[in-house]
Design an enzyme around this catalytic site. Structure first.
Site, PDB file in Angstrom:
ATOM      1  N   HIS A  72      18.995  11.577  -6.117  1.00  0.00           N
ATOM      2  CA  HIS A  72      17.805  10.715  -6.041  1.00  0.00           C
ATOM      3  C   HIS A  72      16.552  11.355  -6.657  1.00  0.00           C
ATOM      4  O   HIS A  72      15.594  10.681  -6.955  1.00  0.00           O
ATOM      5  CB  HIS A  72      17.430  10.435  -4.585  1.00  0.00           C
ATOM      6  CG  HIS A  72      18.485   9.752  -3.788  1.00  0.00           C
ATOM      7  ND1 HIS A  72      19.522  10.424  -3.203  1.00  0.00           N
ATOM      8  CD2 HIS A  72      18.636   8.465  -3.450  1.00  0.00           C
ATOM      9  CE1 HIS A  72      20.279   9.576  -2.544  1.00  0.00           C
ATOM     10  NE2 HIS A  72      19.773   8.368  -2.678  1.00  0.00           N
ATOM     11  N   GLU A 124      14.414   7.662  -3.999  1.00  0.00           N
ATOM     12  CA  GLU A 124      14.226   7.752  -5.455  1.00  0.00           C
ATOM     13  C   GLU A 124      12.834   7.257  -5.847  1.00  0.00           C
ATOM     14  O   GLU A 124      12.165   7.835  -6.703  1.00  0.00           O
ATOM     15  CB  GLU A 124      15.287   6.912  -6.179  1.00  0.00           C
ATOM     16  CG  GLU A 124      15.140   6.987  -7.695  1.00  0.00           C
ATOM     17  CD  GLU A 124      15.942   5.918  -8.422  1.00  0.00           C
ATOM     18  OE1 GLU A 124      17.085   5.650  -8.027  1.00  0.00           O
ATOM     19  OE2 GLU A 124      15.403   5.359  -9.395  1.00  0.00           O
TER      20      GLU A 124
END
Ligand code: F3S
Length: 277
Positions: A72, A124
């Site tokens: 991420h 993310e």
């Protein structure tokens, strides 16, 4: 009963690389920490903890010397903290996420605004916003896009796992709101392929099984996509979650797909359960 399994199902390139590299590091290092869970899948997390890989929420909690940055990615503040603490860092940020960070950082170098299409609380997105050097907005749906103020110029980019249709639907609203809009489609190939294939499969079967962690955002997106096409869609973490009689009730044809964070063994288990019927 016919069982069709999507060709692009299960671990994507970024997740596979992160899991394999972290496991390799555990051969020689003790007490490896990951910033946040390496993948949103309880089965994988259980296996990782058995070999000494555990999740922490911040660099200050790392128990040993080695820390893994998951696919991420993270913001620059986390890199700085890891550096200050002198920890050995294994950076397994997915190359697609790295590209998104670079695009956002370059565009906002002079303080220009970034609009990121995605979920504001997804790791993310949180990490990517850290690379913005000016004002930023996150937009999750059409209503949030409509609520944006009018702007002279901005960059629009997307979380890598946003379904392409969502990006396409939001873009015209952003073009209306921003006089000079630079649009960068940063959705990764793995997401595009999975979503596309899942849609085709869901349209051709009586029932669908989507395999993956309930907390995994890309698995949920896959489930929502399939459910909108095939109402008899079920999200399961493992074969044991399939209700008894599922295959008998939907006995004509069943499609199976899996999120990008779903390990091969979970997918295989579900396929075996259905084909053994
Ligand atoms: Fe990377 Fe896409 Fe997977 S961004 S981690 S390849 S879902």
């Amino acid at each position: 009963m016919s069982v069709q399994v999507a060709r692009h199902a299960g671990f994507c390139m970024g997740v596979r690389r992160a899991v394999l590299e972290a496991m390799k590091a555990a051969d020689t290092e003790k007490d490896i920490a990951t910033i946040g869970e390496l993948v949103h899948n309880p089965e994988v997390i259980r296996k990782l903890s058995e070999i000494g890989i555990h999740a922490v929420t911040s660099p200050s909690e790392v128990p040993g010397r080695t820390v893994v940055i998951r696919s991420h990615g993270v913001g620059p503040d986390v890199y700085r903290e890891l550096d200050t603490l002198g920890l050995k860092t294994i950076d397994l940020t997915c190359p697609y996420v790295q590209k998104l960070h670079t695009i956002v950082a370059r565009y906002s170098e002079t303080g220009r605004t970034v609009i990121l299409v995605g979920s504001a609380d997804h790791p993310e997105v949180v990490g990517t916003l850290g690379w913005c050097k000016g004002r930023f907005y996150t937009v999750h749906d059409l209503a949030q896009a409509e609520a944006l103020p009018e702007m002279d110029e901005a960059l629009a980019a997307s979380q890598t796992t946003v379904p392409h249709e969502e990006w396409e639907a939001i873009l015209p609203v952003l073009r209306r709101k921003v006089r000079q809009l630079t649009a960068e489609d940063t959705i990764c190939t793995a997401t595009v392929l999975r979503q596309k294939e899942a849609r085709t499969l869901a349209a051709s079967v009586d029932a669908m099984l989507v395999v993956g962690g309930l907390d995994s955002s890309n698995t949920r997106r896959l489930y929502e996509t399939c459910k909108s096409i095939c109402p008899r869609t079920l999200l399961v973490e493992r074969a044991a979650d399939i209700p008894p009689g599922f295959a008998d009730i939907h006995s004509e044809s069943i499609g199976i797909t899996a999120g990008a964070s779903t390990p091969d063994w979970s997918l295989k288990e579900v396929v075996t359960r259905m084909t053994d019927k």
